[in-house]
Write a protein that holds these residues in place. Structure first.
Motif, mmCIF file in Angstrom:
data_model
loop_
_atom_site.group_PDB
_atom_site.id
_atom_site.type_symbol
_atom_site.label_atom_id
_atom_site.label_comp_id
_atom_site.label_asym_id
_atom_site.label_seq_id
_atom_site.Cartn_x
_atom_site.Cartn_y
_atom_site.Cartn_z
ATOM 1 N N ASN A 23 0.836 -1.203 0.000
ATOM 2 C CA ASN A 23 0.000 0.000 0.000
ATOM 3 C C ASN A 23 0.871 1.253 0.000
ATOM 4 O O ASN A 23 1.943 1.270 0.599
ATOM 5 N N GLY A 183 -4.006 -4.633 10.297
ATOM 6 C CA GLY A 183 -3.459 -3.825 11.375
ATOM 7 C C GLY A 183 -2.334 -4.490 12.147
ATOM 8 O O GLY A 183 -1.801 -5.529 11.737
ATOM 9 N N ASN A 261 -0.705 -9.070 0.720
ATOM 10 C CA ASN A 261 -0.912 -7.647 1.008
ATOM 11 C C ASN A 261 -0.175 -7.207 2.265
ATOM 12 O O ASN A 261 -0.376 -7.787 3.341
ATOM 13 N N ILE A 262 0.623 -6.167 2.120
ATOM 14 C CA ILE A 262 1.395 -5.664 3.258
ATOM 15 C C ILE A 262 1.298 -4.146 3.331
ATOM 16 O O ILE A 262 1.703 -3.438 2.397
ATOM 17 N N ASP A 263 0.751 -3.664 4.413
ATOM 18 C CA ASP A 263 0.638 -2.230 4.655
ATOM 19 C C ASP A 263 1.226 -1.877 6.027
ATOM 20 O O ASP A 263 2.133 -1.043 6.137
ATOM 21 N N SER A 264 0.738 -2.536 7.056
ATOM 22 C CA SER A 264 1.123 -2.177 8.432
ATOM 23 C C SER A 264 2.641 -2.215 8.660
ATOM 24 O O SER A 264 3.182 -1.340 9.352
HETATM 25 P P1 13P Z 1 -1.694 -5.521 7.023
HETATM 26 O O1 13P Z 1 -2.467 -4.597 7.911
HETATM 27 O O2 13P Z 1 -1.411 -6.821 7.687
HETATM 28 O O3 13P Z 1 -0.456 -4.897 6.471
HETATM 29 O O4 13P Z 1 -2.659 -5.883 5.776
HETATM 30 C C1 13P Z 1 -2.785 -5.004 4.686
HETATM 31 C C2 13P Z 1 -3.902 -5.367 3.763
HETATM 32 O O5 13P Z 1 -4.465 -6.442 3.784
HETATM 33 C C3 13P Z 1 -4.301 -4.355 2.787
HETATM 34 O O6 13P Z 1 -5.412 -4.752 2.044
#
Ligand code: 13P
Ligand code: G3H
Ligand code: NA
Ligand code: ZN
Length: 316
Positions: A23, A183, A261-264
């Protein structure tokens, strides 16, 4: 230019790895993603949430992504780059992203009754496919840690539904729920205690029913303890933050899971480095000074994921 996810997923399936979906909301995150993926020769999905669109403006994000593809080419190694809407919650937002030049969209109807999920997903697919934009759907709801019923099976994807969903909607990939959540607080565990394993039995049942079909794993951050500790060391207060162990993500990446998917993890790395820099350099007030180390840490993090966790390094 941008590409959709079809070819990426086909190769990931054959090569038994997963394409990273990172993201982004701002310039520094985007620069780090591109640098890491070009340097590790990895395909990448640039992922924009509804919140990211509201924060940064869809037009600006689209030009940033286009600039990123240009930058990747100038860096001397062309990698496939997709621009993807993360968790689209209506036909309208998906249509708008298709119209804005996104190459892939997610319609997340997972909270809807099965038939309604099929209907809205089908509608998005019919629109998006006219423009060769790929569509990700979702079955099963990712658990929330606050949610008391998070341990109930009803949250997981029901494998008995997947064939009908894919056949009736025409989606290009399917996100499933096997125990991850979004999260930094994914599991309630005491310090030192192991987190409960993901439900690989559900994943295997889905693979059996949809042979060769690309599966997506959301909520896949590891919540790297070093970053949590650094944040807490420099004034933060993240207690009990815990994510998915890398070993389990490696296992998922080797399966039909083609997108992780990796955002956090990026948010944690960035915040840790900004906090550290500001704490150690109280006289600095030029944002470039504290954003640079944060961006450099993101590059390290994403390279590590590509090389050691997803196996996407060297595949582009
Ligand atoms: P995380 O919060 O584990 O990074 O997941 C991100 C996500 O699934 C974005 O769609
Ligand atoms: O699915 C959640 C993603 O991490 C995006 O989060 O909605 O806060 O931008 P966001
Ligand atoms: Na895979
Ligand atoms: Zn998600």
């Amino acid at each position: 230019g941008l590409v959709n996810t079809r070819e990426m997923f086909k190769k990931a399936m054959e090569g038994k790895y997963a394409v990273p979906a990172y993201n982004f909301n701002n310039l520094e995150q985007l620069q780090a993603i591109i640098q890491a993926c070009v340097e590790t020769k990895s395909p990448v999905i640039l992922q924009v949430s509804k919140g990211a669109r509201e924060y940064a403006n869809a037009t600006i994000l689209r030009y940033l992504a286009l600039g990123a593809t240009q930058l990747a080419e100038e860096m001397g190694h062309k990698i496939p780059i997709a621009l993807h809407l993360d968790h689209g919650d209506s036909f309208e937002i998906c249509k708008s992203c298709v119209d804005y030049g996104f190459s892939s969209v997610m319609i997340d109807g997972s909270h809807l009754p099965f038939e309604e999920n099929i209907a809205v997903t089908r509608k998005v697919v019919e629109y998006a496919h006219q423009f060769d934009v790929t569509v990700e759907g979702e079955l099963g709801v990712l658990a929330g840690i606050e949610d008391d019923v998070s341990a109930e099976h009803s949250h997981y994807t029901d494998p008995a539904q997947v064939e009908e969903f894919v056949a009736k909607t025409g989606v290009d990939s399917l996100a499933i729920s096997i125990g991850t959540s979004h999260g930094a607080y994914k599991f309630k565990v005491k310090p030192g205690e192991e987190v409960p394993p993901l439900r690989f039995d559900i994943l295997e049942e889905v693979e059996k029913r949809l042979p060769g079909f690309p599966i997506v794993l959301h909520g896949a951050s590891s919540v790297v303890p070093e970053y949590v500790e650094l944040i807490n060391k420099y004034g933060g207060k993240l207690e009990g933050a815990v994510g998915v162990p890398e070993e389990q993500l490696r296992r998922a990446a080797a399966s039909a899971v083609c997108k992780i998917n990796i955002d956090s993890d990026g948010r944690l790395a960035f915040t840790a480095k900004v906090r550290e820099y500001l704490a150690n350099n109280p006289k600095e007030f030029d944002p470039r000074k504290y954003l640079k180390p944060a961006r450099e840490e993101l590059v390290k993090l994403y390279k590590h994921k590509n090389i050691n966790v997803l196996g996407s390094a060297g595949k582009a």
